[in-house]
Design an enzyme around this catalytic site. Structure first.
Site, short mmCIF file in Angstrom:
data_model
loop_
_atom_site.label_atom_id
_atom_site.label_comp_id
_atom_site.label_asym_id
_atom_site.label_seq_id
_atom_site.Cartn_x
_atom_site.Cartn_y
_atom_site.Cartn_z
N ASP A 10 56.58 63.48 88.09
CA ASP A 10 55.10 63.24 88.40
C ASP A 10 54.48 64.25 87.05
O ASP A 10 54.07 65.04 86.95
CB ASP A 10 54.76 64.36 89.58
CG ASP A 10 54.98 65.69 89.57
OD1 ASP A 10 55.86 66.21 88.92
OD2 ASP A 10 54.22 66.53 90.40
N HIS A 249 59.58 75.71 85.38
CA HIS A 249 60.28 75.09 86.54
C HIS A 249 61.09 73.74 86.33
O HIS A 249 62.07 73.82 86.56
CB HIS A 249 58.85 74.50 87.41
CG HIS A 249 57.88 75.62 87.90
ND1 HIS A 249 58.35 76.61 88.65
CD2 HIS A 249 56.53 75.65 87.64
CE1 HIS A 249 57.10 77.17 89.02
NE2 HIS A 249 56.10 76.69 88.01
#
Ligand code: RIB
Ligand code: CA
Length: 320
Positions: A10, A249
């Protein structure tokens, strides 16, 4: 043998760093990127991925249209998430991509699901799949052909939080919060997955000096990444100052998928809360607690110094 890698992005800022890390990893060959909504609408994710691949000197890697909305949503997702700026890349304008992504956006993620299932049937054990956004494409692939998905050598996703609070609500991490039904379908399936969540990603912080090192490379990629990640770093300093910088992340999920010795995991059967105040929370499934077979490995420890050093080294190569 070099493993084949598919990323599912994303494409926001840490997704961009994960992509650069993957391209600089000699252990894997990036054979494609499937896209999903999340940090940005899916169409923007497709544009960002194409532009980043061209910037990073890998224009031949295919980018494929994926889910434009969550499983239960009736309309395409249109949100731009503040953390990642106006275009998902900190508002930094990259040259317009010369080639378009493959496939047409639709609610069923038809193109991304076909791409993943074809690769699963072709490469099986030698395929690594790393989703770093909502798990919608994977859930749709499972619904269509769970046997093919089960052949994938490793599925390692960034998302969730088991022992620490969420980053969207006290219970939910962003990728899971964006499609709890998809994440629940994935962790309740019999397909083994590794979860790299906030438990470990909040332990891996980018040293601020690294951004200046990228700028000093004087290359288009170095300068662009310094500006893009500079935005992200500033957002973290303002809103999550206790971390001391921006969390890595998505790069950690890619690194742990390639080298599992970077993390320590707990075997557990997970579920995702899909209703009530804890919607989007990843938690142990009480009904399957005593099952001998555990389908999820949840990363609870990370060798942060070793990972961050490797990240810095590989990003410098990717941006040089
Ligand atoms: O919670 C962090 C995750 O949410 C990362 O994957 C980030 O890119 C966003 O998708
Ligand atoms: Ca992401």
């Amino acid at each position: 043998m070099t493993k084949k890698l598919i990323l599912d992005l994303d494409a926001g800022i840490d997704d961009a760093m994960a992509l650069a890390y993957a391209l600089a990893s000699p252990e894997v060959e990036l054979i494609g990127i499937t896209t999903v909504f999340g940090n940005v609408p899916c169409a923007q994710s497709m544009t960002n991925c194409r532009a980043l691949l061209e910037l990073l000197g890998a224009p031949d890697v295919p980018v494929v249209a994926g889910a434009d909305r969550a499983l239960a949503a009736t309309e395409p997702y249109t949100t731009m998430v503040d953390v990642h700026g106006a275009n998902g890349l900190g508002g930094v304008k990259l040259p317009a991509p010369r080639t378009a992504a493959e496939g047409v956006l639709d609610a069923c993620a038809t193109a991304a699901v076909s791409f993943l299932l074809d690769a699963a049937r072709r490469y099986g054990e030698n395929l690594i799949y790393v989703p770093t956004g909502p798990l919608t494409n994977l859930a749709r692939a499972l619904a269509l052909d769970a046997q093919a998905v089960a052949r994938i050598g490793a599925i390692t996703f960034m998302g969730g939080a088991l022992t620490v609070p969420g980053n969207v609500t006290p219970g939910a991490e962003a990728n899971i919060a964006n499609d709890p039904e998809a994440a629940d379908a994935v962790v309740r399936s019999s397909v083994p997955v590794t979860m790299v969540g906030l438990d470990v990603t909040h332990q891996t912080i980018l040293p601020a000096a690294e951004i200046e090192r990228w700028r000093a490379l004087g290359t288009p990629a170095g300068e662009a990444f310094a500006a893009i990640v500079g935005y992200y770093s500033q957002f973290y300093l303002t809103h999550q100052g206790h971390l001391g910088g921006c969390a890595l992340h998505d790069p950690l999920a890619v690194a742990a998928a390639i080298d599992t010795t970077l993390i320590g995991t707990l075997g557990i059967n997970l579920k995702v809360d899909v209703a009530g105040p804890f919607r989007g929370r990843t938690v142990g499934d009480a009904a399957r607690l005593r099952d001998v077979c555990k389908t999820a490995q949840v990363a609870l420890t990370v060798d942060a110094p070793r990972f961050v050093a490797r990240f810095c080294e590989r990003l410098t190569c990717a941006l040089a």
